[in-house]
Scaffold this motif. Structure first.
Motif, short mmCIF file in Angstrom:
data_model
loop_
_atom_site.label_atom_id
_atom_site.label_comp_id
_atom_site.label_asym_id
_atom_site.label_seq_id
_atom_site.Cartn_x
_atom_site.Cartn_y
_atom_site.Cartn_z
N LEU A 177 75.00 54.33 92.43
CA LEU A 177 75.24 52.90 92.23
C LEU A 177 74.98 52.51 90.78
CD1 LEU A 177 73.64 51.40 95.47
CD2 LEU A 177 76.06 51.39 94.86
N LEU A 181 77.50 50.92 87.82
CA LEU A 181 77.27 49.65 87.13
C LEU A 181 77.69 49.70 85.67
CD1 LEU A 181 73.71 48.51 88.27
CD2 LEU A 181 75.87 47.43 88.83
N ASP A 185 81.62 44.22 83.39
CA ASP A 185 81.71 43.51 84.66
C ASP A 185 83.11 42.93 84.83
OD1 ASP A 185 81.18 42.06 86.97
OD2 ASP A 185 80.49 40.34 85.82
N THR A 188 83.16 38.75 84.93
CA THR A 188 82.74 37.91 83.80
C THR A 188 82.94 38.59 82.45
OG1 THR A 188 80.50 38.76 83.92
CG2 THR A 188 80.96 36.78 85.19
N GLN A 190 81.27 40.80 81.04
CA GLN A 190 80.03 41.10 80.31
C GLN A 190 79.78 42.60 80.37
OE1 GLN A 190 78.43 38.81 78.55
NE2 GLN A 190 80.09 37.49 79.27
N GLY A 443 80.34 51.34 95.10
CA GLY A 443 79.46 50.32 94.56
C GLY A 443 80.18 49.14 93.92
N ALA A 446 81.89 47.07 96.49
CA ALA A 446 80.93 46.30 97.28
C ALA A 446 80.45 45.09 96.51
CB ALA A 446 79.75 47.19 97.68
N GLU A 447 80.19 45.28 95.20
CA GLU A 447 79.72 44.15 94.39
C GLU A 447 80.76 43.03 94.37
OE1 GLU A 447 78.96 44.85 90.24
OE2 GLU A 447 78.03 42.89 90.02
N PHE A 450 80.82 41.24 97.65
CA PHE A 450 79.59 40.47 97.78
C PHE A 450 79.71 39.16 96.99
CE2 PHE A 450 75.45 39.75 95.52
CZ PHE A 450 74.77 39.18 96.58
N ARG A 451 80.22 39.26 95.77
CA ARG A 451 80.32 38.04 94.96
C ARG A 451 81.38 37.10 95.50
NH1 ARG A 451 79.55 40.74 89.09
NH2 ARG A 451 80.11 38.69 88.26
N MET A 454 79.83 35.29 98.35
CA MET A 454 78.89 34.26 97.93
C MET A 454 79.61 33.05 97.34
SD MET A 454 75.91 35.25 98.74
CE MET A 454 74.64 34.50 97.74
N GLN A 455 80.75 33.32 96.71
CA GLN A 455 81.52 32.21 96.18
C GLN A 455 82.06 31.34 97.32
OE1 GLN A 455 84.38 33.91 93.51
NE2 GLN A 455 82.96 33.64 91.80
N GLN A 458 79.49 29.29 98.71
CA GLN A 458 78.88 28.47 97.65
C GLN A 458 77.40 28.79 97.47
OE1 GLN A 458 80.19 24.56 98.86
NE2 GLN A 458 81.99 24.81 97.55
N GLY A 459 77.14 30.09 97.45
CA GLY A 459 75.80 30.51 97.10
C GLY A 459 74.81 30.56 98.25
#
Lengths: 552, 177
Positions: A177, A181, A185, A188, A190, A443, A446-447, A450-451, A454-455, A458-459
């Motif tokens: 994992l 990373l 990203d 974003t 980053q 990984g 999955a990220e 997951f995001r 969450m979006q 709304q968190g």
């Protein structure tokens, strides 16, 4: 039913000469790497990932699937004729198959393995054809939160089941994992964990990691403790299957298929567990229990069938959910990614031509493999005798080629070397490799899911567990852990039992004297922490059964 | 390990072998802590509404720390590494450092040579040197086999499969690219 029509179209597609050629290349390569120690299908597909830059997807996947299926066939030849099984999926085959070969019935053992693999592979591919589109249709309705749940299941089961201890599996998963990373990203833009090195901004190539930990790690591992001397291959002798052999084999093939396919579809450690289960079923059902451990043909037929059926089973979650449950499946997923194709519920809708040609090619590949492995077995035996210095030099050369080809940069070669050191250390210290590869590839996916989840919520993190499907999945996960704990106990108890019996039979007589070191022990991982270096050649009986019993 | 050792096993090598068992979890722990610390430095764009680029790295860091602790505790309880099996591996032998060093040197030679000297030559050196280190004799044989394999691979990949590989001084020779 429209699926049959689509399958027929798939056959029309896959039977084009160019695809037949790729299928043939795939199954031949697959058998070769299955036979050869030191390399397996996961690594081979990883090495060929650079081809995804130039090859069209259908051709590439037909070839990769051929390698995957071929590897399952090839492994049996090695374990029957060379009693030092490397892949855990073929340990069980070695138990009876090797005895048969030494008793002059090698041909029958190879035949029941090949025909059993064919029967199981074909039936399991049929099951895949039936099950996969249905699963895909159901899976379309899954939300990102549901996918997160599925991936959590895949991560945890893979970490817990592949390898000798769950904590070490978890460690390996974490390493994978982390490697996943590194890079930029995707949401974003980053940079993360790039250490300011520009070459890392695009992330570490999957080829480099997979080839590094598998191929370079294996070469270093072997270089450090190479078994010297000639390769003791048992000559193939005896007749092919007699009527009696056939009568004893076919129920075992069918039972093996019935065990292997479902075990393959759940992330329970893939092929290994299914072979152990099949072996224990055969032993229990046999009327000739006394023959087990001395060359019972059912003990080859069942596990070999289970092995291949599990391979087809693994493709169900891979194609319909995009979730790999074995290292090879993970690398195939990476190949899908590099084409920008996302395996998952929409694959059957978006890429019907590709997917049905791929499924059709599995049937075709199985026929090719039967031909390659029965009449041509002599060729593969020859391959087994390749002198090891040349074999490992070749593996390293291929590893360097594959890693350089993917990005045309020497930085990748440096990384390859470093990851090779990591792979070596993992082998020496007993950390399974597969969870790292699966973590690396799954990984980032999955990220993203997951995001997205969450979006959408709304968190609100409770949304991850409140959807009915996710809630059921997490409950099943708990159940699955109870089940796998039980399977594992059974497997290790069986291994102890089976290999315990094994120790009683003097197995070394057929091999050149003075050359053989610890043949029996190599069927079972040794607790090296307690094996002093001076204890070079324990006679077959010195590993007490209880040592195995309490270790797990 | 709680069970009895084989009688002839002296206690000293056992104790001597414990510390490397901790080396791996220690490394994992360091990596996990590094991941957690470094994740805090990842820039989070203002536009990020819910979960930014830091959350998943935090989770991975935590997992690494957890795994390191679990493995470490296991080692303390007596769990020992089970060396991986392989057809060609003598699991009872001690690490043969000179051979490993030779193989590593051959690999470094490849990294240095591949761009200036081209893939065919660098791969020949790699193959020859590795096979020789692992015991192929006389030296000429692995070098010739290596040259044959390197040239075949180079032609196959550059000409048939269209993958770029550096040709080095062979640049311009037909078939080498």
């Amino acid at each position: 039913m429209g699926d049959i029509g689509l399958l027929m179209d798939g056959f029309a597609n896959a039977l084009q000469p160019i695809y037949l050629v790729y299928a043939l290349i795939g199954v031949t390569l697959g058998t070769a790497v299955g036979v050869l120690p030191g390399i397996g299908p996961a690594m081979t597909v990883a090495l060929l990932l650079p081809l995804t830059l130039t090859l069209e997807p259908t051709a590439a996947f037909i070839m990769f699937a051929g390698i995957y299926y071929g590897g399952m066939y090839g492994g049996s030849t090695t374990s029957i004729l060379l009693n030092t099984p490397g892949e855990s999926a073929s340990i069980v085959t070695a138990l009876e198959g090797n005895r048969m070969a030494k008793a002059g019935r090698g041909a029958a053992a190879l035949a029941t393995a090949a025909v059993g693999s064919f029967v199981a592979g074909t039936i399991a591919t049929m099951l895949l054809t039936l099950v996969a589109p249905t699963v895909a249709r159901l899976a379309v309705q899954l939300s990102p939160a549901d996918f997160v749940a599925l991936m959590v299941v895949a991560f945890l089961t893979v970490a817990a089941m592949l390898g000798t201890s769950p904590s070490r599996g978890l460690a390996s998963l974490g390493l994978g994992l982390f490697l996943g990373l590194v890079g930029t990203d995707s949401l974003t833009a980053q940079q993360r964990f790039t250490f300011g090195i520009p070459a890392l901004a695009d992330g570490i190539e999957v080829v480099v990691v997979a080839v590094g930990v598998f191929a370079v790690g294996e070469t270093l591992f072997v270089a450090a403790r190479l078994r010297r001397g000639p390769v003791p291959v048992i000559p193939v002798s005896g007749s092919w299957m007699t009527r009696e052999d056939f009568r004893r084999s076919w129920p075992a093939w069918l039972r093996g298929t019935a065990i292997g396919f479902p075990v393959g579809t759940i992330p329970a450690g893939g092929a290994d567990v299914s072979t152990f289960l099949s072996y224990s079923a055969e032993r229990k059902l046999s009327k000739r229990k006394s023959e087990f451990g001395k060359g019972a043909i059912e003990g080859v037929a069942g596990p070999e069938a289970a092995n291949n059926a599990a391979a087809a089973g693994v493709l169900v979650p891979l194609l319909t959910l995009g979730i790999p449950t074995s290292a090879t499946a993970a690398v195939i997923l990476a190949a899908f990614n590099s084409y920008g194709i996302r395996p998952g519920p929409l694959l059957f809708e978006n890429e019907p031509e590709l997917i049905w040609a791929l499924i059709a090619s599995l049937y075709i590949g199985n026929v090719m493999l039967l031909v390659l492995n029965l009449p041509l077995v002599g060729l593969w035996v020859r391959l087994l005798q390749i002198p090891r210095p040349y074999l490992y030099a070749g593996i390293l050369t291929f590893a360097a080629l594959g890693s350089y080809a993917v990005g045309a940069s020497t930085t990748d070669l440096v990384l390859l070397g470093l990851l090779g050191l990591l792979g070596w250390a993992m082998r020496v210290f007993g950390y399974p490799i597969a969870p790292a590869v699966i973590g690396l590839i799954l990984g980032p996916i999955a990220e993203e899911q997951f995001r997205r989840a969450m979006q959408i919520s709304q968190g609100d993190p409770t949304a991850l567990v409140t959807s009915p499907f996710a809630a059921i999945t997490y409950s099943v996960l708990i159940g699955l852990f109870a089940l796998s704990w039980w399977l594992r106990r059974r497997q290790s108890r069986l291994a102890a039992e089976v290999l315990g019996d094994d120790d009683v039979v003097p197995a070394t007589e057929a091999l050149p004297a003075g050359e053989v070191v610890d043949r029996e022990g190599s069927g079972e991982p040794q607790p090296t922490g307690v094996l002093p270096v001076a204890l070079l050649d324990p006679p077959a009986g010195t590993t007490p059964d209880d040592e195995r019993g309490d270790r797990r | 390990m709680t069970h009895a050792l084989p009688e002839q096993a002296p206690a000293a090598p056992e104790r001597a072998r414990v510390w490397p068992e901790y080396a791996f979890p220690a490394g994992l722990l360091a990596l996990g802590v590094f991941t957690l610390v470094d994740a805090a430095t990842i820039a989070v764009p203002v536009s990020t509404n819910t979960v930014g680029p830091r959350v998943f790295p935090y989770a991975v860091g935590a997992l690494l720390v957890l795994a390191a602790v679990l493995v470490g505790l296991g080692v303390r309880r007596g769990e020992r590494a089970e060396i991986e099996d392989g057809e060609d591996v003598d699991t009872t032998a001690a690490t043969d450092w000179p051979t490993v060093a030779k193989v590593a040197a051959a690999f470094i030679a490849l990294v240095v040579l591949v761009e200036p000297a081209g893939f065919p030559i660098a791969a020949t050196v790699l193959f020859g040197a590795v096979a020789w280190s692992l015991g192929a004799r006389p030296l000429l044989r692995p070098v010739l086999v290596g040259a044959l394999i390197a040239v075949t691979l180079h032609v196959l990949f550059t000409q048939v499969l269209g993958v770029f590989l550096p040709a080095g001084p062979l640049e311009g020779v037909p078939g080498f690219g």
